[in-house]
Design a protein around this motif. Structure first.
Motif, short mmCIF file in Angstrom:
data_model
loop_
_atom_site.label_atom_id
_atom_site.label_comp_id
_atom_site.label_asym_id
_atom_site.label_seq_id
_atom_site.Cartn_x
_atom_site.Cartn_y
_atom_site.Cartn_z
N ARG A 1 -6.54 -2.73 0.55
CA ARG A 1 -6.13 -3.84 1.70
C ARG A 1 -7.62 -4.25 1.93
O ARG A 1 -7.08 -5.55 2.18
CB ARG A 1 -6.17 -2.61 3.09
CG ARG A 1 -5.67 -2.67 4.19
CD ARG A 1 -5.96 -2.06 4.79
NE ARG A 1 -4.96 -1.58 5.27
CZ ARG A 1 -3.83 -2.01 6.34
NH1 ARG A 1 -3.57 -3.13 6.22
NH2 ARG A 1 -2.68 -1.01 6.11
N LEU B 1 0.73 -1.23 -0.10
CA LEU B 1 0.06 0.07 -0.14
C LEU B 1 0.83 1.43 0.00
O LEU B 1 0.55 2.49 -0.52
CB LEU B 1 -0.74 0.01 1.20
CG LEU B 1 -2.26 -1.02 1.51
CD1 LEU B 1 -2.61 -1.04 2.56
CD2 LEU B 1 -2.51 -0.79 -0.27
N LYS C 1 -6.70 3.19 -1.43
CA LYS C 1 -5.82 2.16 -0.48
C LYS C 1 -6.81 1.53 0.05
O LYS C 1 -6.50 0.12 0.03
CB LYS C 1 -4.93 3.15 0.03
CG LYS C 1 -3.70 3.48 -0.41
CD LYS C 1 -2.87 4.45 -0.20
CE LYS C 1 -1.96 4.14 -1.40
NZ LYS C 1 -0.53 5.27 -0.52
#
Length: 168
Positions: free
Chosen positions: A25, A11, A21
Motif C-alpha cells: 500500500r 490489495l 499488504k
C-alpha cells in the motif's frame, strides 16, 4: 475512482499477509503520488498500471514463495476462526440465558436452599414468597458453559492472529 479506492481494490485481491499488504500500500501510494506530481492524472496512471484485477494477478503469479502463501492462509483461517467462534459463543450464551430466565413451558424444580411460602387465607389477599432464584442447571448450564469455552477459544485464536500479524 480515487487513488485510495484503486489501491484498496488491488490489495483486497492480493494473496499476501497483512504486513506485506501494508508495505505494498505504501509503495503504491508513493508511486501514484510521484506520477501525479509529474502531471499525470489518476485516469492516466490507472491506464498505465492496469486494472486492479490484473495488477493483483501479476503480483500473485510472481509471488511463488510457499512460506508467504502459508502465512497468508494461516492468517486468513485465524480471522475466520475468530469470527465463527465469537458468533457461536454469543449465540450459545444467549440461548442458555434464554432457557434459564424464560422458562414459559417449564418450571424448574426447587433445589437445595430454596423455599416457597404461601401466606393467605379465604378472607384476605394471598402472598407468595420465594427465598432465592433457581440455580442454572441442566441444558441451560451446558449451553452457557459451552459458550464460555468457545469464547475462550476465540480469544486464543485472536491472540494467535495478533502474534502472527506482528511477525509476518
Amino acid at each position: 475512482m480515487n487513488k485510495n479506492q484503486y489501491v484498496n481494490s488491488i490489495l483486497k485481491r492480493l494473496l499476501a499477509t497483512d504486513r506485506t499488504k501494508k508495505r505494498i500500500r505504501a509503495d503504491l501510494m508513493t508511486e501514484i503520488e510521484a506520477l501525479e506530481d509529474q502531471g499525470f492524472s489518476l485516469e492516466e496512471i490507472v491506464r498505465q498500471k492496469g486494472a486492479p484485477e490484473l495488477v493483483a494477478k501479476e503480483f500473485n503469479d510472481s509471488s511463488s514463495d510457499p512460506e508467504a502463501q502459508r502465512q497468508y492462509y494461516l492468517q486468513r483461517g485465524l480471522k475466520i476462526a475468530v469470527i465463527v467462534l465469537l458468533v457461536s459463543a454469543v449465540l450459545l450464551v444467549l440461548a442458555g440465558t434464554a432457557l434459564h430466565y424464560l422458562p414459559f413451558w417449564y418450571t424448574p424444580p426447587l433445589t437445595e436452599g430454596e423455599t416457597v411460602a404461601i401466606i393467605g387465607g379465604a378472607d384476605g389477599p394471598t402472598s407468595i414468597f420465594v427465598t432465592s432464584l433457581p440455580k442454572i442447571t441442566g441444558f441451560a448450564a451446558q449451553l452457557l458453559t459451552l459458550g464460555c469455552v468457545l469464547l475462550a477459544l476465540c480469544l486464543a485464536a485472536l491472540a494467535a492472529y495478533w502474534a502472527l500479524r506482528k511477525r509476518y
